[in-house]
Design an enzyme around this catalytic site. Sequence first.
Site, PDB file in Angstrom:
ATOM      1  N   GLY A  92      27.061 -48.518 -41.517  1.00 41.09           N
ATOM      2  CA  GLY A  92      27.421 -49.661 -40.699  1.00 41.09           C
ATOM      3  C   GLY A  92      26.291 -50.066 -39.784  1.00 41.09           C
ATOM      4  N   ASP A 227      39.280 -53.168 -30.536  1.00 47.63           N
ATOM      5  CA  ASP A 227      38.852 -53.603 -31.871  1.00 47.63           C
ATOM      6  C   ASP A 227      39.913 -53.214 -32.898  1.00 47.63           C
ATOM      7  OD1 ASP A 227      37.244 -54.872 -33.700  1.00 47.63           O
ATOM      8  OD2 ASP A 227      35.876 -53.174 -33.977  1.00 47.63           O
TER       9      ASP A 227
END
Length: 385
Positions: A92, A227
């Site tokens: 990521g 998130d």
Amino acid sequence: MDSGKEEDGKISATPGSEVKDRSMSKLMGKGSFNNRDMFFRADQIDLKSLDIQLEKKLSKIWLRDVIGSMRPKEEWEIDLSKLEIRYVVARGTYGTVYRGTYDGQDIAVKLLDWGEDGHATDAETAALRSSFQQEVAVWHKLDHPNVTKFVGASMGTADLKIPSNVQHSFPTRACCVVVEYLPGGTLKQYLIKNSRRKLPYKIVIQLALDLARGLSYLHSKKIVHRDVKTENMLLTANRTVKIADFGVARVEAQNPQDMTGETGTLGYMGPEVLEGKPYNRKCDVYSFGICLWEIYACDMPYFNLSFTEVSYGVVRQNLRPEIPRCCPNSLANIMKKCWDPNPDKRPNMEEVVRLLEAIDTSRGGGMIPEDQVRGCFCLVPTRGP
């Protein structure tokens, strides 16, 4: 011939302070050697002085190592010698996730790269590391069946052993997070697999309840995830949902003005977050409402809209995912309550749990009626403002 000179003129060995000072200067690292400096008389070297200098240098190194080893470890710090990394699971923006074991337990390891090798300023790196330490200190105390179990962390990875088959360069001072390994993958992957047939109503409510209970627990500990999305939820082998990825989670500020900024993922962010206004745990409630729609529909919200269209639509036009016509009112009402534009009107996650628990799934309903083999496809093809 003068006994004090070499025949080839390599260097004068005549006793004198100039030669002695120059030779000592080279030995003590105050200059650089060249071909003319390679010869000197041993009886002109102050060995006692060298011994003292060497002893001081070694003492400093020893003291530094001793102090480092004597530093009391945090409760959450792991012993990297017990950590074995096997292979890469995902890469990521801020790090790489590996599969491995820790002290015999199956785990996932995330190496967080915050640009400590030159991609961030010292101030930025220090702030990130400090924030990380604070969040880890909270995370390691969490214990709930719908929250990924935190195993431990390390503020450095210098002693980390990575097999050659996954070796790649990363900052030696990168942070390392170790959590339980969940074999079911992400909730988003599971929904994508079922996007054509959809999910039975009982499974929809079970997944939604797992997520709601996990968030309710976090909020009871004054933790705002910030998130919440299906990609950050993991599944066990028995399809239990567990909240993961606390990369931007933080302890809720007593003063809402202290929590601002666009933190989260487009499509799941509430209007107050998109506008940069102060927010609180109700931003997670909004995100849950979007996730609830996604779990029910097995579809992606706003898949055909641009960043600007979504941002403007959510803030200015009350844009929300279109609820399928076959969605039971009890579930549709929860979605609408959660994504209300006014955070104060959104329910707490504790209330959401009660509302979901009250839904009767014994008679079927939802996307897959009991008398149909395939799911209901009542979503309007064109979605948008």
